[in-house]
Design a protein around this motif. Structure first.
Motif, PDB file in Angstrom:
ATOM      1  N   SER A  35       0.736  -1.093   0.173  1.00  0.00           N
ATOM      2  CA  SER A  35       0.089   0.032   0.023  1.00  0.00           C
ATOM      3  C   SER A  35       0.648   1.324  -0.001  1.00  0.00           C
ATOM      4  O   SER A  35       0.368   2.450   0.165  1.00  0.00           O
ATOM      5  N   HIS A 210       5.137   9.765   7.697  1.00  0.00           N
ATOM      6  CA  HIS A 210       3.879   9.452   6.846  1.00  0.00           C
ATOM      7  C   HIS A 210       4.336   9.473   5.319  1.00  0.00           C
ATOM      8  O   HIS A 210       5.013  10.312   5.107  1.00  0.00           O
ATOM      9  N   ARG A 214      -0.823   7.627   5.415  1.00  0.00           N
ATOM     10  CA  ARG A 214      -0.459   6.295   5.976  1.00  0.00           C
ATOM     11  C   ARG A 214       0.863   6.456   7.002  1.00  0.00           C
ATOM     12  O   ARG A 214       1.826   7.161   6.469  1.00  0.00           O
ATOM     13  N   TYR A 216       4.213   5.115   8.728  1.00  0.00           N
ATOM     14  CA  TYR A 216       4.804   3.943   8.811  1.00  0.00           C
ATOM     15  C   TYR A 216       6.102   3.972   9.858  1.00  0.00           C
ATOM     16  O   TYR A 216       6.244   4.990  10.247  1.00  0.00           O
TER      17      TYR A 216
END
Length: 264
Positions: A35, A210, A214, A216
């Motif tokens: 993703s 980010h 998302r 990480y």
């Protein structure tokens, strides 16, 4: 992931030990790497050539130019959505393997090696300030000829397979597990043949990052532990720390570049 409550000491409670608690710190296999959004990552990190990346690229360029490489099998481990480590290897390579585990990053890399975006031109211009690079007049064509994208993890790269290599911002940003970060460094160095020149870059003190919406994981690495881990598998080590104000993002202290050669 939810924490299991710890067992108390009151009357009537079970004497059985509590279930094991899984760490809230994600390891590499916990992360949905497919993703990862390479376009968002590039826009935020590389759309403009920053002074810190320029310094890292200059130092890597000059180190590799002094290494007197030619017709070498080269690798960039954990390329992600960053082409400048691979560009730094181009003049000396008969092949450059760009390795990444994320399906989305692999797709992006395959598009780029056949004709990379113009935003990478300033990075090549920095390389071309060194005569070893300026002699290469068609870096796009060169990358298309010698570049090869491999879908593989840093933990699965073969031993002693390449003559030179780079690994930029990988060990610090693939996991929140310090042991995995150290193992990534070891696997990278072990993938190179004895005496191979290399460059490793990491974020120090990183607390995560980010990409788009998302978050990480990262490991807040310290300079001393990174240098010690690299020195265990290398010699002629040179280490330089890069600090810039304002930083690229919140949540890290500096960037560290280490160059050297792998031990036998």
């Amino acid at each position: 992931m939810a924490l299991t409550p710890a067992a108390g000491g009151g009357c009537g409670e079970s004497s059985m030990p509590p279930p094991s608690i899984r760490s809230l710190q994600p390891v590499n296999s916990d992360v949905e790497w497919d993703s990862f959004d390479p376009q968002a990552y590039v826009r935020h990190n590389y759309a403009v050539l920053r002074a810190d990346d320029r310094e890292i690229l200059c130092r890597t360029r000059d180190f590799l130019a002094r290494a007197k490489l030619s017709d070498a099998d080269c690798v960039d481990v954990g390329s992600g959505a960053n082409l400048y480590p691979a560009l730094s290897l181009l003049p000396f390579a008969r092949r450059v393997d760009l390795c990444d585990w994320s399906t989305s990053n692999v797709s992006w890399l395959r598009t780029q090696i056949h004709g990379y975006d113009e935003l990478w031109d300033p990075y090549w211009q920095v390389c071309a300030e060194n005569p070893a690079y300026s002699a290469l007049t068609d870096p796009r064509g060169r990358l298309a000829r010698v570049g090869r994208v491999r879908k593989t993890s840093v933990f699965d790269v073969p031993r002693h397979a390449w003559d030179a290599g780079t690994m930029f911002f990988v060990a610090c940003s693939i996991s929140a597990d310090r042991a995995e970060a150290e193992r990534a460094i070891g696997r990278f160095l072990d993938a190179l043949r004895p005496g191979s020149p290399f460059a490793v870059a990491v974020m120090l003190g990183s607390r995560g990052y980010h990409v788009g919406q998302r978050l990480y994981p990262a490991v807040a690495l310290r300079r001393a532990e990174v240098v010690a881990r690299i020195a265990a598998g290398a010699y002629d080590l040179d280490v330089h720390e890069v600090r810039l104000t304002p930083p690229l993002r919140d949540g890290y202290r500096s960037m560290l570049l280490a160059t050297g050669r792998t031990r036998g």
